[in-house]
Structures are given as C-alpha cells and as structure tokens.
Enzyme design. Structure first.
Site, PDB file in Angstrom:
ATOM      1  N   CYS A   2     -21.832  34.906  34.989  1.00 33.11           N
ATOM      2  CA  CYS A   2     -21.164  36.191  34.776  1.00 33.11           C
ATOM      3  C   CYS A   2     -20.145  36.126  33.639  1.00 33.11           C
ATOM      4  O   CYS A   2     -19.628  35.064  33.316  1.00 33.11           O
ATOM      5  CB  CYS A   2     -20.420  36.593  36.037  1.00 33.11           C
ATOM      6  SG  CYS A   2     -21.428  36.596  37.496  1.00 33.11           S
ATOM      7  N   ARG A  27     -24.426  33.824  27.898  1.00 31.06           N
ATOM      8  CA  ARG A  27     -24.142  33.110  29.141  1.00 31.06           C
ATOM      9  C   ARG A  27     -25.226  33.363  30.198  1.00 31.06           C
ATOM     10  O   ARG A  27     -25.278  32.664  31.199  1.00 31.06           O
ATOM     11  CB  ARG A  27     -22.787  33.559  29.700  1.00 31.06           C
ATOM     12  CG  ARG A  27     -21.610  33.138  28.837  1.00 31.06           C
ATOM     13  CD  ARG A  27     -20.340  33.805  29.314  1.00 31.06           C
ATOM     14  NE  ARG A  27     -19.957  33.369  30.641  1.00 31.06           N
ATOM     15  CZ  ARG A  27     -19.078  32.432  30.915  1.00 31.06           C
ATOM     16  NH1 ARG A  27     -18.469  31.818  29.943  1.00 31.06           N
ATOM     17  NH2 ARG A  27     -18.790  32.096  32.153  1.00 31.06           N
ATOM     18  N   TRP A  73     -24.574  37.731  36.818  1.00 30.82           N
ATOM     19  CA  TRP A  73     -25.687  36.790  37.027  1.00 30.82           C
ATOM     20  C   TRP A  73     -25.760  36.621  38.540  1.00 30.82           C
ATOM     21  O   TRP A  73     -24.849  36.052  39.140  1.00 30.82           O
ATOM     22  CB  TRP A  73     -25.343  35.484  36.317  1.00 30.82           C
ATOM     23  CG  TRP A  73     -26.427  34.469  36.246  1.00 30.82           C
ATOM     24  CD1 TRP A  73     -27.494  34.466  35.389  1.00 30.82           C
ATOM     25  CD2 TRP A  73     -26.530  33.262  37.017  1.00 30.82           C
ATOM     26  NE1 TRP A  73     -28.249  33.345  35.586  1.00 30.82           N
ATOM     27  CE2 TRP A  73     -27.689  32.577  36.576  1.00 30.82           C
ATOM     28  CE3 TRP A  73     -25.766  32.677  38.027  1.00 30.82           C
ATOM     29  CZ2 TRP A  73     -28.091  31.370  37.118  1.00 30.82           C
ATOM     30  CZ3 TRP A  73     -26.174  31.470  38.567  1.00 30.82           C
ATOM     31  CH2 TRP A  73     -27.329  30.836  38.113  1.00 30.82           C
ATOM     32  N   ASN A  99     -15.873  36.972  38.380  1.00 31.76           N
ATOM     33  CA  ASN A  99     -16.734  35.803  38.130  1.00 31.76           C
ATOM     34  C   ASN A  99     -16.448  34.778  39.206  1.00 31.76           C
ATOM     35  O   ASN A  99     -15.290  34.604  39.589  1.00 31.76           O
ATOM     36  CB  ASN A  99     -16.400  35.150  36.779  1.00 31.76           C
ATOM     37  CG  ASN A  99     -16.959  35.916  35.612  1.00 31.76           C
ATOM     38  OD1 ASN A  99     -17.565  36.964  35.790  1.00 31.76           O
ATOM     39  ND2 ASN A  99     -16.751  35.388  34.420  1.00 31.76           N
ATOM     40  N   GLY A 100     -17.483  34.062  39.641  1.00 30.91           N
ATOM     41  CA  GLY A 100     -17.254  33.000  40.623  1.00 30.91           C
ATOM     42  C   GLY A 100     -17.885  33.337  41.957  1.00 30.91           C
ATOM     43  O   GLY A 100     -18.745  34.216  42.054  1.00 30.91           O
ATOM     44  N   GLU A 483     -32.207  12.991  27.431  1.00 30.09           N
ATOM     45  CA  GLU A 483     -31.768  14.227  26.786  1.00 30.09           C
ATOM     46  C   GLU A 483     -32.946  14.966  26.145  1.00 30.09           C
ATOM     47  O   GLU A 483     -33.058  16.182  26.252  1.00 30.09           O
ATOM     48  CB  GLU A 483     -30.685  13.899  25.748  1.00 30.09           C
ATOM     49  CG  GLU A 483     -30.180  15.072  24.931  1.00 30.09           C
ATOM     50  CD  GLU A 483     -29.575  16.195  25.757  1.00 30.09           C
ATOM     51  OE1 GLU A 483     -29.394  16.028  26.981  1.00 30.09           O
ATOM     52  OE2 GLU A 483     -29.296  17.261  25.173  1.00 30.09           O
ATOM     53  N   LYS A 487     -34.007  18.692  27.215  1.00 27.24           N
ATOM     54  CA  LYS A 487     -34.002  19.748  26.192  1.00 27.24           C
ATOM     55  C   LYS A 487     -35.340  20.471  26.187  1.00 27.24           C
ATOM     56  O   LYS A 487     -35.386  21.689  26.129  1.00 27.24           O
ATOM     57  CB  LYS A 487     -33.708  19.094  24.847  1.00 27.24           C
ATOM     58  CG  LYS A 487     -33.104  19.960  23.820  1.00 27.24           C
ATOM     59  CD  LYS A 487     -31.588  20.022  23.830  1.00 27.24           C
ATOM     60  CE  LYS A 487     -30.999  20.169  25.191  1.00 27.24           C
ATOM     61  NZ  LYS A 487     -29.604  20.134  25.332  1.00 27.24           N
ATOM     62  N   GLU A 490     -35.870  22.586  29.592  1.00 24.00           N
ATOM     63  CA  GLU A 490     -34.985  23.729  29.852  1.00 24.00           C
ATOM     64  C   GLU A 490     -35.285  24.913  28.948  1.00 24.00           C
ATOM     65  O   GLU A 490     -35.120  26.052  29.351  1.00 24.00           O
ATOM     66  CB  GLU A 490     -33.503  23.335  29.764  1.00 24.00           C
ATOM     67  CG  GLU A 490     -33.017  22.996  28.385  1.00 24.00           C
ATOM     68  CD  GLU A 490     -31.531  22.678  28.348  1.00 24.00           C
ATOM     69  OE1 GLU A 490     -30.773  23.300  29.083  1.00 24.00           O
ATOM     70  OE2 GLU A 490     -31.149  21.800  27.552  1.00 24.00           O
ATOM     71  N   HIS A 506     -44.889   1.315  36.953  1.00 24.73           N
ATOM     72  CA  HIS A 506     -44.641   1.235  38.394  1.00 24.73           C
ATOM     73  C   HIS A 506     -44.973   2.555  39.092  1.00 24.73           C
ATOM     74  O   HIS A 506     -44.367   2.884  40.104  1.00 24.73           O
ATOM     75  CB  HIS A 506     -43.189   0.818  38.655  1.00 24.73           C
ATOM     76  CG  HIS A 506     -42.883  -0.539  38.100  1.00 24.73           C
ATOM     77  ND1 HIS A 506     -43.335  -1.697  38.676  1.00 24.73           N
ATOM     78  CD2 HIS A 506     -42.224  -0.916  36.983  1.00 24.73           C
ATOM     79  CE1 HIS A 506     -42.949  -2.726  37.953  1.00 24.73           C
ATOM     80  NE2 HIS A 506     -42.273  -2.286  36.911  1.00 24.73           N
ATOM     81  N   LYS A 604     -24.629  29.164  30.595  1.00 25.95           N
ATOM     82  CA  LYS A 604     -23.974  28.260  29.652  1.00 25.95           C
ATOM     83  C   LYS A 604     -22.910  27.414  30.328  1.00 25.95           C
ATOM     84  O   LYS A 604     -22.791  26.235  30.063  1.00 25.95           O
ATOM     85  CB  LYS A 604     -23.364  29.059  28.496  1.00 25.95           C
ATOM     86  CG  LYS A 604     -22.686  28.202  27.430  1.00 25.95           C
ATOM     87  CD  LYS A 604     -23.698  27.331  26.707  1.00 25.95           C
ATOM     88  CE  LYS A 604     -23.077  26.381  25.723  1.00 25.95           C
ATOM     89  NZ  LYS A 604     -24.018  25.308  25.336  1.00 25.95           N
TER      90      LYS A 604
HETATM   91  C1  F6R Z   1     -28.247  21.346  28.760  1.00 29.36           C
HETATM   92  C2  F6R Z   1     -26.875  21.736  29.046  1.00 29.36           C
HETATM   93  C3  F6R Z   1     -26.325  21.409  30.381  1.00 29.36           C
HETATM   94  C4  F6R Z   1     -24.844  21.035  30.285  1.00 29.36           C
HETATM   95  C5  F6R Z   1     -24.246  20.852  31.698  1.00 29.36           C
HETATM   96  C6  F6R Z   1     -22.795  20.452  31.636  1.00 29.36           C
HETATM   97  O1  F6R Z   1     -28.611  21.710  27.463  1.00 29.36           O
HETATM   98  O2  F6R Z   1     -26.215  22.327  28.230  1.00 29.36           O
HETATM   99  O3  F6R Z   1     -27.060  20.406  31.015  1.00 29.36           O
HETATM  100  O4  F6R Z   1     -24.719  19.870  29.535  1.00 29.36           O
HETATM  101  O5  F6R Z   1     -24.377  22.044  32.413  1.00 29.36           O
HETATM  102  O6  F6R Z   1     -22.034  21.429  31.004  1.00 29.36           O
HETATM  103  P1  F6R Z   1     -20.604  21.098  30.435  1.00 29.36           P
HETATM  104  O7  F6R Z   1     -20.783  20.136  29.306  1.00 29.36           O
HETATM  105  O8  F6R Z   1     -20.048  22.408  29.985  1.00 29.36           O
HETATM  106  O9  F6R Z   1     -19.821  20.478  31.559  1.00 29.36           O
END
Ligand code: F6R
Length: 609
Positions: A2, A27, A73, A99-100, A483, A487, A490, A506, A604
């Site tokens: 949100c 977001r 959201w 939010n929350g 990573e 990437k 997601e 394994h 985000k």
């Molecule tokens: C993936 C991504 C997430 C964040 C994770 C932690 O591309 O962005 O996996 O890395 O949600 O977020 P922060 O760094 O804001 O604690």
C-alpha cells in the site's frame, strides 16, 4: 504494498494526490482512492489501476486543498472498491487511509460491535477508523487523544493519515513500524509512505518516529509523543535527485536502474574510500570497534540475503572470523544464541522490511551491536541500528532490486577489507591491491553493459518460452546464482532454482532434460575444474549450458553459449556476474510481454510479515 499520500496547502489537493499516487504505483496495488476535504469530505475509490480512479474524477470539480490518498494492496479482504481506502467511521466523523496490518482487529470488531458499530468492508482498516472514532467520542479530548489511545490499543504495524470532520483543514498522521515521511515547502505540507511520491514538490522532510503522531496544517506541522505532548523535529534535506525517480527515456525502471550501476557503485565507493583508505568515521564505526568483533551475523531477506551469502564468503576468507548468514524471517523466531562480542549486520534496501526490522530488535534485545547496510535514509532500520552504512543507490523504483543490490555488495566488501585490516589479517599491500581493483569495478560493469547487452537480448528471446531454469556455481558463484535465479523467477514467472554445482548430482540432476536452460557461473579459479566437471555432467544429459566466466578461464568445450566478463579479484566477481544475470531476467521478461517493473503479487517494500 500500500501507499499513502496526503497534501494540505494552497493548491488543489486532487492533482497532487493523483500525481503522488502515480509515483507509488511501482509498490504494487490493486485499488486506489482519495478523500478531499472541501466543505465536506468527498471520497472517490476505484478497483484496479489508477486510470480507473482518474476516470471517475474526470467530471468532478474538486477544489479542496486538503486531502489524503491511497493505493491498496489487498491483505484483509479481496481487491474491490468497497475494501479500497479511504474508509470512514460509521457516522462519517473519521476518514482514514492505512498502510500495514492490525493484528488484533478481530478482537476490536467484537469490542466495537458491543458499542453498536457496524462494518461494511472486510478490512482491518475500517476497524481502525472506527476505533479512533470510538475514543474520539468517548473521551471528547480531540484528535491527538483519540489517535494516541488507539495506538496503545491496537497491535500490528501501521502508518495512517486521518481527517476528522470537525477539524477541517487538518490532516492527522501517526505511525508504528511502517514508513512515513512529512515534507514541507512554501505551498504546503505533504505526507507520504515513500519519498518518490513527494520528491517533485520538496526535498525537505521530517521523519516521524515510531508511535508518534503529527498534525499537518497548511503551513506547519506539529508533532506529538504518545503522551500527547508537543515534540520538536528538525527538517532534513533528502539528497535524492528528482530525475532518479523518472524513467528518463528508458522503457522500464529496471533497465534504467541496471544501467545506473556503474555510477552508483562509483558513488558508494567514493563515499567510503578517501585517499586510498576506507573511512567509516561518518557512521561511528572505529577500527578498534571492528577489531573487537569475534563473530558476525548477517540477517536479511530476498536479494539482500543473497548479498549476505556473498559477503559471508568474502568476510570469512578475509577476516578469518566466523560469519553466519540467515534469513530474517527465520532468525527472528528461532531464539538465536548470539555471541556477546558479535556484530549483527542487517542488509536492507528499504530499511523497512518487517522481518529484518524485527531481527534487528531481537539482536538489540540481546545487547549485541547492530549495523545496518541501508539505502533509504531515515528508514526504521537506519534509525534503530547502532551503526549505519548507507548504500548510495538513490531511489530504486523497479520492484526487482538491481542497483541497490550492487551497492550493498560494495559496502560488504569494504567492511570485510576494513575488519581484516583492523585485525591485521591482511597487510598494507593486500589492502591497497583490493582497493585498487575495487575502483576499477564501475568501468568493468560498464564494459559488460556495453558489450554483452545485445548478445543477451538475442539469447533471451530464444529462451522466453521455457518453463524451468537452473543456476549453478560453487562458492561465490553459487552465492550469485541464488540472485540470478530469484531475479529470473520474480520477474518472468519462469520456475528457476539455484544449486551449489556440487550438490546437483544429489537429486536435482534428474530434472535435466534436452535443452533445459542451465546458467553456469565460473569465476573462482581455485575451484574452476570442479565447476567445469559439474557443467559437463549437465551438458552430457542434454542441458543447455549458458556459461558466465571471465576472460582468463577456458570454458569453450563445455558451453553452448558463453558470456565473457572482464577479470577481477576473486572476491569481487559477484559485482560483475550479476550484471548479465540481471540482463537475462530483464530481456526474457520483456520478450514475454510482462510488466517487468511490477511483477504480480510482489511489493517493493515488505512491511508486513
Ligand atoms: C528481489 C527483491 C527482494 C528484496 C527483499 C528485501 O528483487 O527486491 O527480494 O531484496 O524483499 O528488501 P529490503 O532490501 O528492502 O529489505
């Protein structure tokens, strides 16, 4: 997740709210709404994208200069206009965006139902709205009393913006464990859950603390503590550039942010390396302090956790002290036994991730020193950690992290080098060599962007139809495989897994079929032959080996396709290998026609558990 925007000033609020909400679209959200206080409070909401809300506002003559807005959201209740914010209390006295999550909302519903309140949505937010109304009417002591009593009564995390019918021209805000900033310029006062929403209007902001509230008038802000006493706050200047939150000719934020990496890596190095020496004095971390640590814990989520996995290899190798890296969501509940002479490092772009924040608090409760590696200045983790090393990535808009990840890597290398030097595990010559090589990284990243992008674009379109992919490597190459795999999945929704190359046989190798895409990363010359044998195992079972390797390692015989990156020191390869990995994910996603900046179901900053 949100988003909140509010404005109280000289100009028409509707335009500022809609513009601010558009800056928060990244977001992730499924409905939106605004409330404008003119003579009365008028509320407009719509399910889906902001254009649906704009459509509803088209013929409305909204001249009010005070209002609040929200992108929702869904957590409690489906995405719908009815569940969208703002919510109003039963008699329209209180209008609120939130939010929350309110954890004890069921219990509060029972309490309010006993007092004849009714509920028209499925949200915890409507409960929050009515509980404020309840205290407002019960004690008749005005908005700050009602908000403070509510803060004491509810459990969970929240940032709220509230308008009271009987207090025209005022917006009341409060927060606990959910981000919120208040900005001010000559035209009025702004509130937002996230900097980009108000960056266009002002860079002068107040940070409102946990369990604090504020009243936004047209020309000033009054802050209150939980007792209702007025407290003073200083306006702070945000250094972020407005253009950093715009696409500036790029098709997507993700590719813009990938291309910003040479610059942000350089900026981050330059902020800590002065005259060939690492200087953490700005954050108060002395060499004596660093020397004293006997154990390091790195705690983070998602990509930030992957930085931690990379950092673990580098820190342990350079400093020879034990390093444990852990996901924040596990750490916080497993009653960790921490070495009193240890340091807990929390890595977080947003500085607001609920699990990371909780992990920080757990470490602080146990009396352990805490260090945040954080991108957002003034965020909760930055404020609560004992020490903070900021990454200078600037605002990261694309949901999938790229440039923040790269700057986190840089800060963790610097930390490893400085601890190793303070503990005399490396001599001056090694120290100098490491720094000398590190300052070459921005140019090497630029080289990869300039020379590999076209090739990756081609290969990505060839693999856009696949259902599964694997990423394999050993040591630091395994760390960065994690990573690469995250990437890809997601943003492109292609199932993908990362495996330590030696672990594949394994069990997982049974999944390799003709043309299964396997991205192999091999940079560490000490284990080069071991990785190559694992790649051969895959290839001989029909897998398609796309290999990322530096110039000086020969991979010709095992690769179906290779992406060659410049040489660097073993420790720093993740900074180079991650670039083709990001580009692969980006271009596969774009060729599938998906919204790469806003992948489904993702937010985000994850401010809920
Ligand atoms: C993936 C991504 C997430 C964040 C994770 C932690 O591309 O962005 O996996 O890395 O949600 O977020 P922060 O760094 O804001 O604690």
């Amino acid at each position: 997740m949100c988003g909140i925007v509010g404005y109280n000033g000289k100009n028409k609020a509707v335009d500022i709210l809609m513009d601010g909400l558009s800056k928060l679209e990244y977001r992730g959200y499924d409905s939106a709404g605004i409330a404008i206080f003119d003579k009365d409070i008028e509320i407009y909401k719509a399910k889906g994208k902001l254009v649906n809300l704009s459509e509803k506002l088209k013929d409305k003559d909204l001249n009010g200069t005070c209002g609040i807005g929200h992108t929702r959201w869904a957590t409690h209740g489906e995405p719908s206009e009815n569940n969208a914010h703002p919510h109003i209390s039963n008699d329209g006295n209180v209008t609120l965006v939130h939010n929350g999550i309110i954890e004890n909302y069921q219990e509060l519903i029972l309490k309010l139902e006993n007092h004849k309140y009714k509920f028209y949505s499925e949200t915890d937010t409507e409960v929050l709205t009515n509980i404020i109304d309840y205290y407002y009417k019960k004690y008749k002591l005005g908005p700050i009393d009602a908000i403070n009593r509510t803060m004491v009564r509810v459990r969970g995390s929240y940032a709220i913006a509230v308008m009271f019918k009987e207090y025209p021209g005022e917006i009341w805000v409060a927060r606990k464990d959910s981000p919120m900033i208040i900005g001010q310029n000559k035209d009025g006062v702004y509130v937002a859950s996230d900097v980009p929403a108000i960056l266009k209007y002002t860079k002068n902001v107040y940070y409102i603390g946990n369990m604090e509230a504020a009243c936004l008038k047209k020309d000033k802000v009054i802050f209150y503590d939980l007792n209702g006493d007025v407290i003073q706050k200083e306006l702070k200047r945000i250094k972020w550039d407005v253009s950093a939150a715009e696409k500036e000719g790029y098709e997507h934020f993700m590719i813009k942010e990938i291309n910003e990496q040479p610059e942000v890596i350089k900026r981050t190095i330059n902020s800590y390396v002065l005259d060939n020496k690492i200087d953490f004095s700005k954050c108060g971390l002395t060499r004596d302090k660093l020397k004293s640590y006997k154990q390091i814990y790195i705690v983070a989520c998602g990509s930030a956790y992957h930085v931690g996995v990379c950092a673990q290899y580098v820190l342990e190798d350079l400093t020879r002290i034990p390093v444990r890296v852990e996901m924040a969501s596990e750490f916080r509940y497993r009653k960790p036994i921490l070495n009193k002479n240890g340091l807990v490092i929390i890595i977080s772009q947003s500085g607001e991730t609920a699990d990371s924040l909780a992990a920080l608090r757990e470490a602080k409760n146990q009396g352990i020193d805490t260090l945040g590696i954080i991108n957002v200045v003034g965020s909760s983790i930055a404020r609560e950690a004992d020490y903070v090393l900021y990454t200078l990535a600037g605002p990261e808009i694309s949901v999938a992290t790229t440039k923040a990840f790269s700057t986190q890597l840089i800060v963790s290398y610097l930390l490893a080098i400085e601890i190793a030097s303070a503990k005399r595990k490396i001599n001056k010559k090694v120290y100098n060599n490491l720094l000398k090589e590190m300052v070459l990284l921005p140019d090497k990243v630029q080289y990869i962007l300039d020379n590999l992008t076209k090739d990756i674009q081609r290969i990505a379109s060839k693999f856009s139809h696949i259902k599964d992919a694997f990423y394999i490597g050993r040591g630091l190459d395994y760390a960065i495989s994690l990573e690469g795999s995250l990437k890809l999945k997601e943003v492109s929704y292609i199932h993908s897994e990362a495996y330590a190359a030696g672990e594949l046989k394994h069990g997982t190798i049974s999944l390799i079929e003709d043309n299964t895409l396997v991205v192999g990363i091999v940079t560490q010359n000490n284990i080069y032959e071991k990785s190559i044998s694992n790649f051969v195992e895959v290839k001989s079972r029909g897998g398609y080996m796309l290999i990322i390797a530096p110039e000086d390692l020969n991979i010709n015989k095992v690769s179906n396709h290779s992406l060659i990156i410049p040489n660097t020191i073993n420790y720093f390869y993740p900074s180079l290998t991650v670039i083709p990995l990001q580009l692969i994910s980006y271009y596969i996603t774009v060729s599938k026609g998906l919204d790469v900046d806003k992948p489904r179901n993702l937010a985000k900053s994850v401010t809920v558990e």
